[in-house]
Design a protein around this motif. Structure first.
Motif, short mmCIF file in Angstrom:
data_model
loop_
_atom_site.label_atom_id
_atom_site.label_comp_id
_atom_site.label_asym_id
_atom_site.label_seq_id
_atom_site.Cartn_x
_atom_site.Cartn_y
_atom_site.Cartn_z
N VAL A 133 1.60 -0.60 -8.09
CA VAL A 133 2.90 -0.04 -8.48
C VAL A 133 4.02 -0.78 -7.75
CG1 VAL A 133 4.33 2.06 -8.50
CG2 VAL A 133 1.88 2.23 -8.96
N LYS A 134 3.81 -1.03 -6.46
CA LYS A 134 4.82 -1.76 -5.67
C LYS A 134 5.04 -3.15 -6.25
CE LYS A 134 4.68 0.19 -1.05
NZ LYS A 134 4.06 0.11 0.26
N GLU A 135 3.96 -3.79 -6.63
CA GLU A 135 4.05 -5.15 -7.18
C GLU A 135 4.85 -5.12 -8.49
OE1 GLU A 135 3.22 -8.45 -9.56
OE2 GLU A 135 2.02 -6.66 -9.97
N ALA A 136 4.57 -4.09 -9.32
CA ALA A 136 5.27 -3.99 -10.60
C ALA A 136 6.75 -3.66 -10.41
CB ALA A 136 4.60 -2.92 -11.47
N MET A 137 7.07 -2.90 -9.37
CA MET A 137 8.46 -2.46 -9.18
C MET A 137 9.30 -3.46 -8.40
SD MET A 137 8.73 0.17 -10.94
CE MET A 137 10.38 0.73 -10.57
N GLY A 138 8.68 -4.45 -7.78
CA GLY A 138 9.45 -5.46 -7.05
C GLY A 138 10.32 -4.85 -5.96
N ASP A 139 11.64 -5.14 -6.04
CA ASP A 139 12.51 -4.63 -4.98
C ASP A 139 13.05 -3.22 -5.24
OD1 ASP A 139 14.10 -5.34 -7.04
OD2 ASP A 139 15.42 -6.71 -5.92
N VAL A 140 12.57 -2.57 -6.29
CA VAL A 140 12.99 -1.19 -6.55
C VAL A 140 12.05 -0.24 -5.79
CG1 VAL A 140 13.29 0.60 -8.31
CG2 VAL A 140 13.97 -1.76 -8.80
N ALA A 147 0.07 10.97 -8.84
CA ALA A 147 1.34 10.22 -8.85
C ALA A 147 2.11 10.45 -7.55
CB ALA A 147 2.19 10.65 -10.05
N MET A 148 2.14 11.70 -7.09
CA MET A 148 2.88 12.00 -5.85
C MET A 148 2.21 11.38 -4.63
SD MET A 148 4.31 15.90 -6.28
CE MET A 148 2.80 16.72 -6.70
N MET A 149 0.87 11.30 -4.67
CA MET A 149 0.17 10.68 -3.53
C MET A 149 0.37 9.17 -3.52
SD MET A 149 -3.38 12.77 -3.04
CE MET A 149 -3.97 12.51 -4.67
N ILE A 150 0.44 8.57 -4.70
CA ILE A 150 0.61 7.12 -4.79
C ILE A 150 1.98 6.68 -4.26
CG2 ILE A 150 0.90 5.21 -6.46
CD1 ILE A 150 -1.42 6.56 -8.08
N THR A 151 3.02 7.45 -4.64
CA THR A 151 4.38 7.02 -4.25
C THR A 151 4.92 7.70 -3.00
OG1 THR A 151 5.43 8.70 -5.63
CG2 THR A 151 5.03 6.57 -6.66
N GLY A 152 4.32 8.83 -2.62
CA GLY A 152 4.97 9.66 -1.59
C GLY A 152 4.49 9.49 -0.17
N ASN A 153 3.56 8.56 0.09
CA ASN A 153 3.07 8.39 1.45
C ASN A 153 3.43 7.00 1.97
OD1 ASN A 153 1.63 10.95 1.93
ND2 ASN A 153 0.36 10.27 0.21
N ASP A 154 4.47 6.95 2.79
CA ASP A 154 4.95 5.66 3.30
C ASP A 154 3.85 4.91 4.06
OD1 ASP A 154 7.38 6.25 2.28
OD2 ASP A 154 8.28 6.88 4.17
N GLY A 155 3.71 3.64 3.75
CA GLY A 155 2.79 2.79 4.51
C GLY A 155 1.32 2.95 4.13
N VAL A 156 1.03 3.75 3.11
CA VAL A 156 -0.36 3.96 2.71
C VAL A 156 -0.58 3.40 1.30
CG1 VAL A 156 -2.16 5.68 2.25
CG2 VAL A 156 -0.52 6.06 4.09
N ASN A 157 -1.62 2.57 1.15
CA ASN A 157 -1.99 2.10 -0.18
C ASN A 157 -3.07 3.03 -0.71
OD1 ASN A 157 -2.60 0.59 -2.51
ND2 ASN A 157 -4.12 -0.63 -1.39
N LEU A 158 -2.69 3.89 -1.65
CA LEU A 158 -3.67 4.83 -2.20
C LEU A 158 -4.22 4.31 -3.52
CD1 LEU A 158 -4.24 8.33 -1.84
CD2 LEU A 158 -3.84 7.80 -4.22
N LYS A 159 -5.53 4.21 -3.58
CA LYS A 159 -6.16 3.78 -4.83
C LYS A 159 -6.78 5.01 -5.47
CE LYS A 159 -8.90 0.17 -6.83
NZ LYS A 159 -9.79 -0.95 -6.67
#
Lengths: 135, 181
Positions: B147-154, B118-130
């Motif tokens: 996750v970005k797609e689901a969260m929209g502008d949040v 979870a921390m790797m998915i959200t915590g690395n700016d500019g990286v798409n981690l699968k």
């Protein structure tokens, strides 16, 4: 049996978060949010940076603190790991060393919430390191 | 490194530092082996550098003189009768695969992979981690872009999002009855 969480539940959470006006405004300008960067290189990880980051995320989630938590590389303070950099809106970044869960709680309670400095600050001198693109 | 999730965090950070836009972390479990693979499209390494990375006293950093991440995971895999392969091409990317004996007594426990992922998915700016976990026909996968797609502008870097993801990964792995230890 309870339903397993999915991306659809995440979308629901987005809607809840979007209704919070302050958060919506701040999301457009991330510099208005508290920013926490955890140094996550081999030195930091071996010293417990991952546990500290996890603890801070849980704690700030529980207290509904509006912040951005990310990872960063080695800042050259291997002797003081785990290290975290906290930037309060409108302030210069402050780096704290030897952060464990207890220290993290103190940083959240005193510095992030009340803006009072706590012990364990490492004087900033990593500007040159950044210039060398060698974080 | 007391558990495998610490090694994983460390190796993924190498990809982040290599300016990768896409990183795929997969964990495969079969009867005998637990295989961790980290593939990135970062800067990659030339053959000369590739030969040196297993040396703990080699690093490309100037902030310190040791580079322990890869040597540590290699040593740990070998301790469990496993092996490590490292493929890299300059300008293309790098793939590290570490195979651990699943039931070997010296295999470190997986540790808290749910929060690590979870921390790797959200915590690395500019990286798409699968993040992919596979066991037999069962598979669970999630990526930063989803996750970005689901969260929209949040902003996905909010603690609330990371905490949610941790629970989501935990529940899905439990549902698929995927256990590492």
């Amino acid at each position: 049996m309870s339903k397993v969480k999915s991306l659809a539940d995440l979308r629901k959470m987005r809607d809840e978060l979007q209704t919070k006006v302050s958060l919506r405004e701040k999301s457009d300008n991330p510099e208005k949010l508290v920013q926490v960067k955890v140094s996550m290189a081999t030195c930091g990880i071996a010293s417990g940076a991952k546990e500290v980051m996890n603890h801070m995320i849980e704690e700030m989630d529980r207290q509904a603190i509006e912040a951005i938590v990310t990872q960063t590389g080695c800042m050259g303070y291997c002797h003081a790991e785990p290290t975290i950099e906290v930037t309060l809106p409108g302030n210069d970044p402050v780096v704290f060393g030897h952060v464990d869960n207890t220290k993290a709680n103190e940083i959240i309670e005193k510095y992030i919430i009340r803006g009072e400095l706590v012990d364990g600050i490492i004087p900033v001198n990593y500007e040159t390191v950044k210039e060398n693109k060698n974080e | 490194m007391k558990d495998l999730s610490m090694h994983i965090m460390d190796i993924v950070q190498n990809s982040v530092r290599a300016e990768a836009a896409n990183v795929t972390l997969s964990i495969l479990i079969d009867e005998q082996w637990l295989t961790i693979s980290v593939k990135d499209d970062g800067t990659g390494m030339d053959q000369e550098t590739l030969k040196k990375v297993s040396d703990p006293f080699y690093t490309s950093r100037t902030t310190r003189k040791v580079g322990m991440g890869i040597p540590l995971i290699m040593q740990n895999a070998e301790l469990t009768d496993g092996s490590t392969t490292l493929e890299s091409e300059l300008g293309v990317g790098t793939t590290l695969t570490a195979k651990f004996g699943l039931h070997h007594i010296d295999r470190p426990p997986m540790g808290d992979i749910e929060s690590t992922a979870a921390m790797m998915i959200t915590g690395n700016d500019g990286v798409n981690l699968k993040f992919i976990v596979k066991k037999g026909a069962d598979e669970f996968a999630i990526s930063t872009n989803e996750v970005k797609e689901a969260m929209g502008d949040v902003d996905i870097r909010l603690p609330q999002v990371t905490s949610f993801l941790k629970q989501m990964i935990e529940e899905n792995l439990k549902e698929l009855k995927i256990e590492f230890d």
